[in-house]
Design an enzyme around this catalytic site. Structure first.
Site, PDB file in Angstrom:
ATOM      1  N   HIS A   1       0.766  -1.268  -0.139  1.00 10.54           N
ATOM      2  CA  HIS A   1       0.141  -0.033   0.192  1.00 10.54           C
ATOM      3  C   HIS A   1       1.421   1.520   0.135  1.00 10.54           C
ATOM      4  CE1 HIS A   1      -3.513   2.390   1.235  1.00 10.54           C
ATOM      5  NE2 HIS A   1      -2.685   3.355   1.565  1.00 10.54           N
TER       6      HIS A   1
ATOM      7  N   HIS B   1       1.943   4.702  -2.789  1.00 12.38           N
ATOM      8  CA  HIS B   1       2.009   5.808  -2.436  1.00 12.38           C
ATOM      9  C   HIS B   1       3.210   6.454  -3.686  1.00 12.38           C
ATOM     10  CE1 HIS B   1      -1.376   7.332  -0.286  1.00 12.38           C
ATOM     11  NE2 HIS B   1      -0.872   5.876   0.553  1.00 12.38           N
TER      12      HIS B   1
HETATM   13 ZN    ZN Z   1      -2.659   4.826   2.216  1.00 14.84          ZN
END
Ligand code: ZN
Length: 171
Positions: free
Chosen positions: A133, A137
């Protein structure tokens, strides 16, 4: 220590691919310390530098949300393997939005910490999910990109609300 302000969707910095860190100096160590503090303070388990408005390849994680487990991965390279798994994820840049995201269960990570020390390890389950995750980014990729179309319809209103808030804050 003062927490950093977390950038929310749809701030354009969240869509920008982050640049590699080249200098492992006191400024970087200060950024990492403040990111760890901000993550723990926000009850998060992961935070990437673009989420505090800094487009650098720096992420922090703490699988149980405690300061003791908080660590930094800088300039990470991630290889994915294992069967895919679905779990509910949230994101500090999307307060109040949660959805099941499908990701490979196992990863191998090559990175360095804030002192330039190599961090090479394999992880599965929850840690593998957090790293993926946060790594997204750094690529300007967000968890809404990986949601099912049914979930995207379900959260449409919430996203509109975030966009309105973001625009109001800049007006
Ligand atoms: Zn996030």
């Amino acid at each position: 220590m003062q927490a950093l302000e977390i950038v929310r969707y749809p701030d354009p910095v969240l869509r920008q691919p982050a640049k590699p860190v080249e200098r492992f100096d006191a400024e970087l160590q200060e950024l990492v310390a403040r990111m760890k503090h901000t993550m723990v303070h926000s009850d998060g388990v992961g935070l990437a530098a673009p989420q505090v408005g800094i487009s650098l390849r720096v992420l922090v994680l703490s699988e149980d949300g405690t300061p003791e487990k908080a660590r930094a991965l800088i300039n990470p390279k991630v290889s994915l393997s294992g069967p895919k798994d679905r779990e509910t994820e949230g994101c500090l840049s999307f307060p109040g939005i949660y959805a099941e995201i499908e990701r490979p269960d196992r990863i191998r990570i090559e990175a360095v910490d804030e002192h330039g020390q190599p961090q090479v390890f394999e992880a599965d389950g929850w840690v593998a999910r957090i790293v993926q995750h946060e790594y997204d980014h750094l690529e300007g990729r967000l968890f809404i990109d990986r949601m099912s179309s049914a979930d995207r319809v379900r959260i449409k209103r919430d996203l509109e609300h975030l966009r309105e808030e973001w625009q109001a804050a800049r007006a």
